[in-house]
Design a protein around this motif. Structure first.
Motif, PDB file in Angstrom:
ATOM      1  N   THR A 113     -10.647  -7.405  -9.085  1.00 42.02           N
ATOM      2  CA  THR A 113      -9.455  -7.295  -8.156  1.00 42.02           C
ATOM      3  C   THR A 113      -8.457  -6.170  -7.828  1.00 42.02           C
ATOM      4  N   LEU A 114      -7.923  -6.254 -10.076  1.00 45.38           N
ATOM      5  CA  LEU A 114      -6.104  -6.089  -9.278  1.00 45.38           C
ATOM      6  C   LEU A 114      -6.307  -4.336  -9.610  1.00 45.38           C
ATOM      7  N   ARG A 115      -7.122  -3.817 -10.174  1.00 47.13           N
ATOM      8  CA  ARG A 115      -7.843  -2.152  -9.694  1.00 47.13           C
ATOM      9  C   ARG A 115      -7.868  -2.382  -8.403  1.00 47.13           C
ATOM     10  N   ASN A 116      -9.170  -2.546  -7.848  1.00 45.76           N
ATOM     11  CA  ASN A 116      -9.023  -1.910  -6.774  1.00 45.76           C
ATOM     12  C   ASN A 116      -8.319  -2.240  -6.073  1.00 45.76           C
ATOM     13  N   VAL A 117      -7.037  -3.527  -6.183  1.00 47.01           N
ATOM     14  CA  VAL A 117      -5.793  -3.259  -5.089  1.00 47.01           C
ATOM     15  C   VAL A 117      -4.771  -2.044  -5.270  1.00 47.01           C
ATOM     16  N   SER A 118      -4.763  -2.165  -7.059  1.00 47.42           N
ATOM     17  CA  SER A 118      -3.935  -1.451  -7.041  1.00 47.42           C
ATOM     18  C   SER A 118      -4.672   0.297  -6.702  1.00 47.42           C
ATOM     19  N   LYS A 119      -5.871   0.330  -6.537  1.00 43.93           N
ATOM     20  CA  LYS A 119      -6.020   2.260  -6.006  1.00 43.93           C
ATOM     21  C   LYS A 119      -5.703   1.563  -4.889  1.00 43.93           C
ATOM     22  N   SER A 120      -5.714   0.578  -3.552  1.00 40.59           N
ATOM     23  CA  SER A 120      -5.346   0.552  -2.859  1.00 40.59           C
ATOM     24  C   SER A 120      -3.765   0.989  -2.267  1.00 40.59           C
ATOM     25  N   TYR A 121      -3.371   0.586  -3.397  1.00 39.73           N
ATOM     26  CA  TYR A 121      -1.355   0.826  -3.347  1.00 39.73           C
ATOM     27  C   TYR A 121      -0.821   2.029  -3.063  1.00 39.73           C
ATOM     28  N   ASP A 122      -1.903   2.379  -4.306  1.00 41.99           N
ATOM     29  CA  ASP A 122      -2.069   4.268  -4.804  1.00 41.99           C
ATOM     30  C   ASP A 122      -1.971   4.703  -3.471  1.00 41.99           C
ATOM     31  N   LYS A 123      -3.451   5.025  -2.503  1.00 43.77           N
ATOM     32  CA  LYS A 123      -3.773   5.528  -1.486  1.00 43.77           C
ATOM     33  C   LYS A 123      -2.703   5.792  -0.506  1.00 43.77           C
ATOM     34  N   LEU A 124      -2.566   3.892   0.188  1.00 47.67           N
ATOM     35  CA  LEU A 124      -1.266   3.608   0.697  1.00 47.67           C
ATOM     36  C   LEU A 124       0.028   5.019   0.302  1.00 47.67           C
ATOM     37  N   GLY A 125       0.229   4.451  -0.732  1.00 50.97           N
ATOM     38  CA  GLY A 125       1.401   5.754  -0.938  1.00 50.97           C
ATOM     39  C   GLY A 125       1.342   6.776  -0.997  1.00 50.97           C
ATOM     40  N   THR A 126      -0.105   7.315  -1.438  1.00 47.50           N
ATOM     41  CA  THR A 126      -0.467   8.418  -0.830  1.00 47.50           C
ATOM     42  C   THR A 126      -0.141   9.033   0.608  1.00 47.50           C
ATOM     43  N   TYR A 127      -0.316   8.241   1.709  1.00 49.93           N
ATOM     44  CA  TYR A 127      -0.687   8.205   3.032  1.00 49.93           C
ATOM     45  C   TYR A 127       0.324   7.950   3.823  1.00 49.93           C
ATOM     46  N   GLN A 128       1.173   7.534   3.648  1.00 44.35           N
ATOM     47  CA  GLN A 128       2.479   7.258   4.106  1.00 44.35           C
ATOM     48  C   GLN A 128       3.687   8.325   3.287  1.00 44.35           C
ATOM     49  N   GLN A 129       3.461   8.279   2.121  1.00 42.97           N
ATOM     50  CA  GLN A 129       4.208   9.947   2.381  1.00 42.97           C
ATOM     51  C   GLN A 129       3.428  11.594   2.709  1.00 42.97           C
ATOM     52  N   GLN A 130       2.395  11.280   2.756  1.00 39.03           N
ATOM     53  CA  GLN A 130       1.509  12.321   3.960  1.00 39.03           C
ATOM     54  C   GLN A 130       2.745  12.346   5.239  1.00 39.03           C
ATOM     55  N   LEU A 131       2.365  11.062   5.818  1.00 37.34           N
ATOM     56  CA  LEU A 131       3.121  10.505   6.889  1.00 37.34           C
ATOM     57  C   LEU A 131       4.015  11.517   7.468  1.00 37.34           C
ATOM     58  N   ALA A 132       5.117  11.238   5.849  1.00 36.63           N
ATOM     59  CA  ALA A 132       6.392  11.048   6.738  1.00 36.63           C
ATOM     60  C   ALA A 132       7.215  12.420   6.080  1.00 36.63           C
ATOM     61  N   THR A 133       6.078  12.894   5.449  1.00 34.93           N
ATOM     62  CA  THR A 133       6.658  14.878   4.670  1.00 34.93           C
ATOM     63  C   THR A 133       5.544  15.808   6.005  1.00 34.93           C
ATOM     64  N   GLY A 134       4.949  15.221   6.132  1.00 34.04           N
ATOM     65  CA  GLY A 134       4.013  15.705   7.677  1.00 34.04           C
ATOM     66  C   GLY A 134       2.940  17.491   6.314  1.00 34.04           C
ATOM     67  N   LYS A 135       2.892  16.730   4.884  1.00 38.43           N
ATOM     68  CA  LYS A 135       2.566  17.369   4.063  1.00 38.43           C
ATOM     69  C   LYS A 135       1.263  17.048   3.800  1.00 38.43           C
ATOM     70  N   LYS A 136      -0.575  17.503   3.627  1.00 38.61           N
ATOM     71  CA  LYS A 136      -1.440  16.636   3.169  1.00 38.61           C
ATOM     72  C   LYS A 136      -0.995  17.068   1.865  1.00 38.61           C
ATOM     73  N   ILE A 137      -0.438  18.006   0.712  1.00 39.13           N
ATOM     74  CA  ILE A 137      -0.376  18.243  -1.035  1.00 39.13           C
ATOM     75  C   ILE A 137       1.715  17.915  -1.194  1.00 39.13           C
ATOM     76  N   HIS A 138       1.110  17.624  -1.870  1.00 37.39           N
ATOM     77  CA  HIS A 138       3.078  18.488  -2.581  1.00 37.39           C
ATOM     78  C   HIS A 138       3.202  19.514  -3.563  1.00 37.39           C
ATOM     79  N   ARG A 139       2.146  18.878  -4.595  1.00 38.12           N
ATOM     80  CA  ARG A 139       1.869  19.956  -5.703  1.00 38.12           C
ATOM     81  C   ARG A 139       0.369  20.843  -5.944  1.00 38.12           C
ATOM     82  N   PRO A 140       0.637  21.872  -5.841  1.00 33.29           N
ATOM     83  CA  PRO A 140      -0.918  22.912  -6.203  1.00 33.29           C
ATOM     84  C   PRO A 140      -1.634  22.059  -6.834  1.00 33.29           C
TER      85      PRO A 140
END
Length: 173
Positions: free
Chosen positions: A12-39
Protein backbone atom coordinates in the motif's frame (compact mmCIF):
# COMPACT_ATOMS: atom_id res chain seq x y z
CA UNK A 1 2.84 -18.34 1.10
CA UNK A 2 1.51 -16.36 3.89
CA UNK A 3 0.53 -12.69 3.40
CA UNK A 4 1.40 -10.74 6.47
CA UNK A 5 0.15 -7.44 7.67
CA UNK A 6 3.61 -5.96 7.02
CA UNK A 7 3.51 -7.03 3.35
CA UNK A 8 0.09 -5.42 2.87
CA UNK A 9 1.28 -2.19 4.47
CA UNK A 10 4.45 -2.13 2.34
CA UNK A 11 2.48 -2.72 -0.89
CA UNK A 12 0.00 0.00 0.00
CA UNK A 13 2.81 2.39 0.88
CA UNK A 14 4.64 1.59 -2.39
CA UNK A 15 1.47 2.19 -4.44
CA UNK A 16 0.73 5.48 -2.66
CA UNK A 17 4.34 6.55 -3.27
CA UNK A 18 4.06 5.70 -6.99
CA UNK A 19 0.81 7.65 -7.16
CA UNK A 20 2.51 10.68 -5.59
CA UNK A 21 5.38 10.39 -8.10
CA UNK A 22 2.91 10.30 -11.00
CA UNK A 23 0.97 13.20 -9.48
CA UNK A 24 4.21 15.18 -9.18
CA UNK A 25 5.06 14.40 -12.83
CA UNK A 26 1.60 15.49 -14.02
CA UNK A 27 1.73 18.68 -11.95
CA UNK A 28 5.15 19.50 -13.44
CA UNK A 29 3.84 18.84 -16.96
CA UNK A 30 0.81 21.00 -16.29
CA UNK A 31 2.85 23.84 -14.81
CA UNK A 32 5.50 23.91 -17.56
CA UNK A 33 3.40 22.79 -20.52
CA UNK A 34 6.07 20.24 -21.47
CA UNK A 35 5.56 16.51 -21.62
CA UNK A 36 9.21 15.73 -20.92
CA UNK A 37 11.95 17.74 -19.25
CA UNK A 38 14.96 15.60 -20.10
CA UNK A 39 15.53 13.76 -23.38
CA UNK A 40 16.25 10.61 -21.37
CA UNK A 41 12.62 10.53 -20.19
CA UNK A 42 11.37 9.73 -23.74
CA UNK A 43 14.03 9.91 -26.49
CA UNK A 44 11.55 9.42 -29.37
CA UNK A 45 9.33 12.28 -28.22
CA UNK A 46 12.41 14.45 -27.62
CA UNK A 47 13.70 13.92 -31.18
CA UNK A 48 10.25 14.56 -32.68
CA UNK A 49 9.88 17.72 -30.60
CA UNK A 50 13.26 19.03 -31.72
CA UNK A 51 12.35 18.29 -35.35
CA UNK A 52 9.00 20.10 -35.02
CA UNK A 53 10.60 23.14 -33.40
CA UNK A 54 13.24 23.28 -36.16
CA UNK A 55 10.54 23.02 -38.83
CA UNK A 56 8.50 25.76 -37.16
CA UNK A 57 11.52 28.06 -36.97
CA UNK A 58 12.29 27.44 -40.66
CA UNK A 59 8.70 28.17 -41.68
CA UNK A 60 8.67 31.40 -39.68
CA UNK A 61 11.92 32.47 -41.38
CA UNK A 62 10.45 31.61 -44.81
CA UNK A 63 7.44 33.79 -44.00
CA UNK A 64 9.67 36.72 -42.99
CA UNK A 65 11.77 36.29 -46.15
CA UNK A 66 8.65 36.14 -48.33
CA UNK A 67 7.22 39.26 -46.73
CA UNK A 68 10.48 41.16 -47.28
CA UNK A 69 10.77 39.93 -50.87
CA UNK A 70 7.18 40.99 -51.54
CA UNK A 71 7.91 44.47 -50.16
CA UNK A 72 11.06 44.72 -52.31
CA UNK A 73 9.12 43.62 -55.40
CA UNK A 74 6.34 46.15 -54.78
CA UNK A 75 8.82 48.98 -54.27
CA UNK A 76 10.90 47.93 -57.27
CA UNK A 77 7.85 47.79 -59.51
CA UNK A 78 6.63 51.16 -58.30
CA UNK A 79 10.07 52.72 -58.83
CA UNK A 80 10.38 51.27 -62.33
CA UNK A 81 6.91 52.51 -63.29
CA UNK A 82 7.81 55.97 -62.01
CA UNK A 83 11.11 55.84 -63.92
CA UNK A 84 9.26 54.93 -67.11
CA UNK A 85 6.98 57.95 -66.68
CA UNK A 86 9.91 60.28 -65.98
CA UNK A 87 11.87 59.03 -68.99
CA UNK A 88 8.77 59.41 -71.18
CA UNK A 89 8.43 63.02 -69.99
CA UNK A 90 12.14 63.62 -70.67
CA UNK A 91 11.71 62.21 -74.18
CA UNK A 92 8.73 64.50 -74.78
CA UNK A 93 10.76 67.49 -73.61
CA UNK A 94 13.69 66.57 -75.84
CA UNK A 95 11.40 66.16 -78.84
CA UNK A 96 9.79 69.50 -78.03
CA UNK A 97 13.21 71.14 -77.72
CA UNK A 98 14.25 69.60 -81.03
CA UNK A 99 11.48 71.56 -82.68
CA UNK A 100 13.06 74.55 -84.40
CA UNK A 101 10.40 76.97 -83.16
CA UNK A 102 11.71 77.28 -79.60
CA UNK A 103 14.08 79.99 -78.52
CA UNK A 104 17.10 79.71 -76.26
CA UNK A 105 15.09 80.69 -73.14
CA UNK A 106 12.54 77.98 -73.83
CA UNK A 107 15.30 75.45 -74.27
CA UNK A 108 16.89 76.54 -71.00
CA UNK A 109 13.51 76.07 -69.29
CA UNK A 110 13.37 72.57 -70.75
CA UNK A 111 16.92 71.96 -69.50
CA UNK A 112 15.86 73.06 -65.99
CA UNK A 113 12.88 70.70 -66.09
CA UNK A 114 15.13 67.87 -67.28
CA UNK A 115 17.43 68.69 -64.35
CA UNK A 116 14.47 68.24 -61.99
CA UNK A 117 13.59 64.98 -63.72
CA UNK A 118 17.19 63.85 -63.29
CA UNK A 119 17.07 64.61 -59.56
CA UNK A 120 13.83 62.66 -59.37
CA UNK A 121 15.48 59.70 -61.12
CA UNK A 122 18.41 59.84 -58.68
CA UNK A 123 15.94 59.68 -55.78
CA UNK A 124 14.16 56.73 -57.37
CA UNK A 125 17.47 54.95 -58.05
CA UNK A 126 18.37 55.42 -54.38
CA UNK A 127 15.12 53.88 -53.12
CA UNK A 128 15.48 52.15 -49.75
CA UNK A 129 13.46 49.32 -48.23
CA UNK A 130 14.12 48.50 -44.58
CA UNK A 131 17.23 50.72 -44.66
CA UNK A 132 18.74 48.91 -47.68
CA UNK A 133 19.16 50.23 -51.21
CA UNK A 134 17.17 48.01 -53.56
CA UNK A 135 18.92 48.92 -56.83
CA UNK A 136 22.57 48.37 -55.91
CA UNK A 137 22.90 44.61 -56.19
CA UNK A 138 24.85 43.17 -53.29
CA UNK A 139 26.12 46.56 -52.08
CA UNK A 140 22.88 47.35 -50.28
CA UNK A 141 24.52 49.66 -47.75
CA UNK A 142 25.72 52.31 -50.22
CA UNK A 143 23.72 54.49 -52.58
CA UNK A 144 23.89 53.28 -56.18
CA UNK A 145 23.66 56.76 -57.73
CA UNK A 146 25.10 60.07 -56.66
CA UNK A 147 23.85 63.34 -58.03
CA UNK A 148 26.19 64.39 -60.82
CA UNK A 149 26.62 67.50 -62.88
CA UNK A 150 23.64 69.45 -64.19
CA UNK A 151 22.52 68.56 -67.71
CA UNK A 152 24.21 70.29 -70.59
CA UNK A 153 22.02 71.23 -73.54
CA UNK A 154 23.61 71.51 -76.96
CA UNK A 155 22.10 71.97 -80.38
CA UNK A 156 24.53 70.84 -83.08
CA UNK A 157 22.89 71.45 -86.44
CA UNK A 158 20.50 68.49 -86.80
CA UNK A 159 21.22 66.88 -83.41
CA UNK A 160 19.81 67.96 -80.07
CA UNK A 161 21.73 66.47 -77.14
CA UNK A 162 21.14 66.60 -73.38
CA UNK A 163 23.84 65.23 -71.10
CA UNK A 164 21.96 64.16 -67.98
CA UNK A 165 24.93 62.67 -66.15
CA UNK A 166 28.61 62.20 -66.75
CA UNK A 167 28.80 59.99 -69.82
CA UNK A 168 25.00 59.63 -70.12
CA UNK A 169 23.52 61.58 -73.02
CA UNK A 170 20.08 61.77 -74.57
CA UNK A 171 20.28 62.42 -78.29
CA UNK A 172 17.41 63.15 -80.64
CA UNK A 173 18.20 63.35 -84.33
Amino acid sequence: MRVTQMMLANNTLRNVSKSYDKLGTYQQQLATGKKIHRPSEDPVVAVKGMHYRTSLTEIEQFQRNLSEAYTWMENSESALNHTTNVLQRARELVVQAKNGTLGQEDRQAIAREIEQLKKDLVQVANTKVAGKYIFNGTKIEQAPVTDGTPPTVRNNNDDFMVEVAKGVKLKIT
